[in-house]
Design a protein around this motif. Structure first.
Motif, PDB file in Angstrom:
ATOM      1  N   ILE A  21       0.822  -1.201   0.000  1.00  0.00           N
ATOM      2  CA  ILE A  21       0.000   0.000   0.000  1.00  0.00           C
ATOM      3  C   ILE A  21       0.858   1.254   0.000  1.00  0.00           C
ATOM      4  O   ILE A  21       0.682   2.160  -0.807  1.00  0.00           O
ATOM      5  N   VAL A  22       1.825   1.299   0.910  1.00  0.00           N
ATOM      6  CA  VAL A  22       2.664   2.491   1.022  1.00  0.00           C
ATOM      7  C   VAL A  22       3.556   2.668  -0.202  1.00  0.00           C
ATOM      8  O   VAL A  22       3.704   3.760  -0.733  1.00  0.00           O
ATOM      9  N   ALA A  23       4.138   1.560  -0.679  1.00  0.00           N
ATOM     10  CA  ALA A  23       5.011   1.648  -1.844  1.00  0.00           C
ATOM     11  C   ALA A  23       4.231   2.063  -3.081  1.00  0.00           C
ATOM     12  O   ALA A  23       4.695   2.877  -3.881  1.00  0.00           O
ATOM     13  N   ALA A  24       3.034   1.513  -3.224  1.00  0.00           N
ATOM     14  CA  ALA A  24       2.212   1.865  -4.381  1.00  0.00           C
ATOM     15  C   ALA A  24       1.834   3.342  -4.350  1.00  0.00           C
ATOM     16  O   ALA A  24       1.829   4.027  -5.370  1.00  0.00           O
ATOM     17  N   VAL A  46      -8.012   3.792  -0.076  1.00  0.00           N
ATOM     18  CA  VAL A  46      -8.623   3.533  -1.372  1.00  0.00           C
ATOM     19  C   VAL A  46      -7.651   3.841  -2.499  1.00  0.00           C
ATOM     20  O   VAL A  46      -6.950   4.864  -2.466  1.00  0.00           O
ATOM     21  N   ASN A  47      -7.611   2.968  -3.495  1.00  0.00           N
ATOM     22  CA  ASN A  47      -6.920   3.279  -4.737  1.00  0.00           C
ATOM     23  C   ASN A  47      -7.842   4.216  -5.524  1.00  0.00           C
ATOM     24  O   ASN A  47      -8.919   3.804  -5.954  1.00  0.00           O
ATOM     25  N   PRO A  48      -7.454   5.485  -5.707  1.00  0.00           N
ATOM     26  CA  PRO A  48      -8.372   6.438  -6.334  1.00  0.00           C
ATOM     27  C   PRO A  48      -8.607   6.183  -7.818  1.00  0.00           C
ATOM     28  O   PRO A  48      -9.573   6.705  -8.385  1.00  0.00           O
ATOM     29  N   GLY A  51     -10.637   2.421  -7.544  1.00  0.00           N
ATOM     30  CA  GLY A  51     -11.722   2.426  -6.577  1.00  0.00           C
ATOM     31  C   GLY A  51     -11.634   1.295  -5.563  1.00  0.00           C
ATOM     32  O   GLY A  51     -12.495   1.178  -4.689  1.00  0.00           O
ATOM     33  N   ALA A  52     -10.615   0.468  -5.651  1.00  0.00           N
ATOM     34  CA  ALA A  52     -10.474  -0.675  -4.739  1.00  0.00           C
ATOM     35  C   ALA A  52     -10.170  -0.199  -3.325  1.00  0.00           C
ATOM     36  O   ALA A  52      -9.333   0.678  -3.121  1.00  0.00           O
ATOM     37  N   LYS A 316     -17.668   7.305  -9.497  1.00  0.00           N
ATOM     38  CA  LYS A 316     -17.974   7.308  -8.074  1.00  0.00           C
ATOM     39  C   LYS A 316     -17.364   6.070  -7.430  1.00  0.00           C
ATOM     40  O   LYS A 316     -17.487   4.963  -7.951  1.00  0.00           O
ATOM     41  N   LEU A 317     -16.683   6.287  -6.302  1.00  0.00           N
ATOM     42  CA  LEU A 317     -16.001   5.222  -5.592  1.00  0.00           C
ATOM     43  C   LEU A 317     -16.854   4.779  -4.404  1.00  0.00           C
ATOM     44  O   LEU A 317     -17.326   5.617  -3.633  1.00  0.00           O
ATOM     45  N   GLN A 318     -17.032   3.477  -4.271  1.00  0.00           N
ATOM     46  CA  GLN A 318     -17.804   2.934  -3.155  1.00  0.00           C
ATOM     47  C   GLN A 318     -16.834   2.652  -2.002  1.00  0.00           C
ATOM     48  O   GLN A 318     -16.125   1.661  -1.995  1.00  0.00           O
TER      49      GLN A 318
END
Length: 330
Positions: A21-24, A46-48, A51-52, A316-318
């Protein structure tokens, strides 16, 4: 596999996920979006772009506002509480480890809400007590408080040099400018419109913009003189948040009452554009690159992504139930 081996494998898997997560976030030009969900009482990463939801962490009841530490290691969530049960905690979240590191009890202070992190410390409003306070994460203690004496001190906004701290005081129709000089703090109470709530600092640090929740207007305050220099009729039904774009050209106001975003031309002091985003838009976040804005559409349980060139909602992101406060992880 015995219990010891299973435990080691689990820890390694969790560590690998945290590193991913941090590296990405570091490698991606888009960063990572951090969101608080009021109804779920959760913090999510969240991956903007896709949307994940990459991680979810439980926090206290009725979380409202969110801020990340300057180094991106921690996030802080104000647990405002629900209904007749005032909150008195702030969740400190280890972003890489994806867990609540500590739940800071701020009692006897109550209803923590607005948050700001600067110079290694967390500033927050205690709405029920008409105060702002400062928490030192290294020492794990509150080391400073200031009483505004204003009703519903809701949001807190320090200038970059920390010489002045502004607060929006919904119930007193005022903005406080709390200034430091010679080791002491003094307050200037600035009358504005009805129900000032959303507040932001212009990119050049010269103006504070205050969105009124009960009269559809926006006050522009000169930081140096601590006086209102312009009042703009935004035509909102119930303004919630206001954010200026990184280039200072526009101010984006979420209108909780109409479901619209109202865009103001900052130099012309006029309404530039208005468009619908959904039911009860609240939090607004603009990443440093300034290409898009994220709007927490609380009533639709989604975060709208707005293209700041075309002024359209692109997706739109859930993220969970009742999104509100947001922050950005570079």
């Amino acid at each position: 596999m015995d219990n010891g081996a299973m435990k080691i494998a689990f820890c390694l898997t969790a560590a690998a996920a945290a590193f991913t997560i941090v590296a990405a976030a570091a490698q991606s030009g888009g960063g990572r979006l951090l969101v608080l969900n009021k109804e779920d009482a959760t913090f999510v990463i969240v991956n903007p772009d896709s949307g994940a939801v990459l991680a979810k962490v439980g926090v206290g009841q009725g979380p409202h506002e969110l801020v990340a530490s300057t180094d991106g290691k921690y996030a802080f969530a104000s647990n405002y509480g629900t209904g007749g049960a005032p909150g008195h905690t702030i969740s400190m979240i280890d972003i890489a480890a994806q867990k609540e590191l500590r739940r800071i009890d701020v009692a006897p202070l109550s209803r923590p809400h607005g948050l700001a992190f600067t110079q290694g410390k967390l500033y927050f409003t205690a709405e029920a007590d008409k105060k702002i306070a400062r928490y030192d994460p290294a020492a794990d203690k509150i080391d400073w408080q200031f009483e505004t004496g204003q009703n519903a001190t809701h949001m807190v906004l320090p200038t970059r040099d920390l010489r002045t701290i502004f607060t929006s005081n919904i119930g007193s129709d005022s903005v406080s400018a709390i200034s430091q000089s010679g080791g002491s703090w003094t307050q200037t109470v600035i009358p504005v419109g009805k129900g000032p709530e959303g507040i932001d600092l212009s990119p050049d640090g010269r103006e504070v913009w205050s969105a009124h929740s009960r009269d559809g207007r926006v006050s522009v305050i000169d930081v140096a003189t601590k006086k209102v220099v312009a009042t703009i009729d935004a035509g909102t039904k119930r303004s919630n948040r206001i954010k200026l774009t990184p280039d200072g050209r526009y101010a984006i106001v979420s209108d909780d009452g109409s479901g619209d975003i109202v865009v103001l031309d900052a130099s012309a002091r006029t309404v530039f554009k208005r468009f619908a985003v959904g039911k009860s838009p609240e939090g607004v976040l603009i990443p440093p690159d300034g290409g898009r804005a994220f709007v927490a559409v609380n009533g639709d349980n989604a975060v709208a992504v707005v293209d700041l060139k075309t002024w359209t909602v692109t997706k739109k992101l859930q993220t969970g139930t009742g999104p509100d406060g947001m922050a950005w992880l570079r």
